[in-house]
Design an enzyme around this catalytic site. Structure first.
Site, short mmCIF file in Angstrom:
data_model
loop_
_atom_site.label_atom_id
_atom_site.label_comp_id
_atom_site.label_asym_id
_atom_site.label_seq_id
_atom_site.Cartn_x
_atom_site.Cartn_y
_atom_site.Cartn_z
N SER A 155 0.88 -1.18 0.00
CA SER A 155 0.00 0.00 0.00
C SER A 155 0.91 1.22 0.00
O SER A 155 2.10 1.10 0.32
CB SER A 155 -0.85 -0.03 1.29
OG SER A 155 -1.42 1.24 1.55
N TYR A 168 -1.32 -0.86 10.65
CA TYR A 168 -1.42 -1.09 9.19
C TYR A 168 -0.17 -0.59 8.48
O TYR A 168 0.40 -1.28 7.62
CB TYR A 168 -2.67 -0.37 8.68
CG TYR A 168 -3.01 -0.62 7.22
CD1 TYR A 168 -3.57 -1.82 6.80
CD2 TYR A 168 -2.78 0.37 6.26
CE1 TYR A 168 -3.90 -2.04 5.47
CE2 TYR A 168 -3.10 0.16 4.92
CZ TYR A 168 -3.67 -1.05 4.53
OH TYR A 168 -3.98 -1.27 3.21
P1 NAD Z 1 -11.36 -5.96 1.04
O1 NAD Z 1 -11.59 -5.86 2.51
O2 NAD Z 1 -12.46 -5.56 0.13
O3 NAD Z 1 -10.92 -7.45 0.65
C1 NAD Z 1 -9.96 -8.13 1.39
C2 NAD Z 1 -10.23 -9.63 1.30
O4 NAD Z 1 -9.23 -10.30 2.13
C3 NAD Z 1 -11.59 -10.01 1.88
O5 NAD Z 1 -12.28 -10.84 0.99
C4 NAD Z 1 -11.24 -10.74 3.18
O6 NAD Z 1 -12.17 -11.74 3.53
C5 NAD Z 1 -9.87 -11.30 2.88
N1 NAD Z 1 -9.10 -11.58 4.09
C6 NAD Z 1 -8.96 -10.79 5.17
N2 NAD Z 1 -8.27 -11.43 6.14
C7 NAD Z 1 -7.95 -12.65 5.65
C8 NAD Z 1 -7.26 -13.76 6.17
N3 NAD Z 1 -6.78 -13.76 7.43
N4 NAD Z 1 -7.10 -14.85 5.38
C9 NAD Z 1 -7.59 -14.88 4.13
N5 NAD Z 1 -8.30 -13.86 3.59
C10 NAD Z 1 -8.48 -12.75 4.34
O7 NAD Z 1 -10.04 -5.11 0.75
P2 NAD Z 1 -9.31 -4.70 -0.63
O8 NAD Z 1 -9.47 -3.25 -0.81
O9 NAD Z 1 -9.70 -5.60 -1.73
O10 NAD Z 1 -7.80 -4.95 -0.18
C11 NAD Z 1 -6.99 -5.97 -0.74
C12 NAD Z 1 -5.54 -5.69 -0.40
O11 NAD Z 1 -5.16 -4.43 -0.96
C13 NAD Z 1 -5.26 -5.58 1.11
O12 NAD Z 1 -4.02 -6.18 1.40
C14 NAD Z 1 -5.19 -4.08 1.32
O13 NAD Z 1 -4.42 -3.73 2.44
C15 NAD Z 1 -4.56 -3.62 0.02
N6 NAD Z 1 -4.82 -2.21 -0.29
C16 NAD Z 1 -6.10 -1.76 -0.47
C17 NAD Z 1 -6.31 -0.42 -0.77
C18 NAD Z 1 -7.69 0.16 -0.96
O14 NAD Z 1 -7.83 1.39 -0.99
N7 NAD Z 1 -8.72 -0.66 -1.11
C19 NAD Z 1 -5.22 0.46 -0.90
C20 NAD Z 1 -3.94 -0.05 -0.72
C21 NAD Z 1 -3.76 -1.39 -0.43
#
Ligand code: NAD
Length: 274
Positions: A155, A168
């Site tokens: 991120s 985080y």
């Molecule tokens: P989201 O919450 O929509 O999806 C995350 C998924 O990960 C969910 O389906 C959840 O069930 C799964 N998950 C969580 N804990 C878990 C575990 N212990 N074991 C297996 N699965 C697990 O979030 P997203 O926005 O799709 O984020 C995906 C990745 O991208 C994350 O690592 C997040 O930190 C990163 N990220 C997101 C953003 C953003 O703005 N959305 C920005 C930067 C980085």
């Protein structure tokens, strides 16, 4: 069909960026192992992806004619991860790509010394140690093949600080350290490891992602106001789309990036260029 003949594992595939990556990988011909905790997590204040969402991602991918194995897996469980890898190898005979995407954004919203130890441990356990466990489970398979691409979803929080998100931010900085160190460990075996650093991603209803709204909730800010802040803060003046991240992941998974390892690649509209 830039990923034809490859087998890719994607964690956190039920929704959000994991679903977007899954669909783009399927479109490019990859067979898929889609994993997600698929149940709510104690200590996390919002809903995780569900089994029906995971199955929906799998169904969307199968429309491209690829083979898909979809299973629940908590990335905190090393033994289960190893068993899943064994099943994946016996089904597909190889593993070319691992996308460490599973992550949580809460518990957050506190000044650093007010974070409880259990909250700190949970964040590190999922967002940092989860990526290490999956790497541990898949590493020997990729080494034996003498090829592989591991893509760690960090991120902008892996590159700069954010107030009230110390757990985080620390976990996502750790993911970059893990990326660089494992890239060096695996380079002799032609296994590549890179990190993607998304900026603030729009919660696209088709992907059912919730992270942007959950971060806004942690900060006690209305979602529209939080979105507006990041539209202003990201120099290209828009939110990132899930597909922007998925396209970068396809490139890192493909042989087009064969000389790229240890890379820390932003998809943040210029946010960290300032
Ligand atoms: P989201 O919450 O929509 O999806 C995350 C998924 O990960 C969910 O389906 C959840 O069930 C799964 N998950 C969580 N804990 C878990 C575990 N212990 N074991 C297996 N699965 C697990 O979030 P997203 O926005 O799709 O984020 C995906 C990745 O991208 C994350 O690592 C997040 O930190 C990163 N990220 C997101 C953003 C953003 O703005 N959305 C920005 C930067 C980085």
């Amino acid at each position: 069909m830039r990923l034809k003949g490859k087998v890719a594992i994607i964690t956190g595939a039920a929704r959000g960026l994991g679903r977007a990556c899954s669909i783009r990988f399927a479109e490019q011909g990859a067979d898929l192992v889609l994993l997600d905790v698929a149940r709510d997590l104690a200590g996390v204040s919002y809903k995780m992806g569900s089994e029906s969402q995971l199955n929906h991602t799998a169904a969307l991918c199968r429309q491209f004619g690829v083979a898909v194995l979809a299973e629940p897996l908590d990335v905190r469980d090393l033994l289960a991860a190893q068993k899943t890898m064994q099943r994946a190898v016996s089904r597909f005979s190889r593993i070319d790509v691992l996308v460490n995407n599973a992550g949580i954004a809460a518990p957050s919203g506190k000044i650093v010394h007010e974070i409880e130890e259990a909250e700190w441990q949970l964040m590190i356990d999922v967002d940092l140690s989860g990526a290490w466990r999956m790497t541990k489970a898949v590493g020997s398979v990729m080494i034996a093949q003498r090829c592989g691409s591991i893509i760690n979803i960090s991120s902008t929080a892996g590159s700069v600080g954010y107030r009230h998100f110390a757990g985080y931010v620390a976990a996502k900085h750790g993911v970059i350290g893990l990326t660089r160190a494992s890239a060096l460990d695996y380079a002799p075996f032609k296994v590549r490891v890179n990190a993607l650093l998304p900026g603030s991603v729009r919660d696209d209803p088709r992907m059912e992602g919730v992270m942007l709204s959950e971060i806004a909730r942690s900060l006690d800010v209305p979602v529209a106001e939080h979105e507006d802040t990041f539209v202003q803060a990201q120099p290209l003046n828009s939110l990132i789309e899930p597909d922007d991240v998925a396209h970068a992941a396809v490139w890192l998974a493909s042989d087009e990036s064969r000389q790229v390892t240890g890379g820390v690649i932003t998809v943040d509209g210029g946010f960290t260029a300032r």
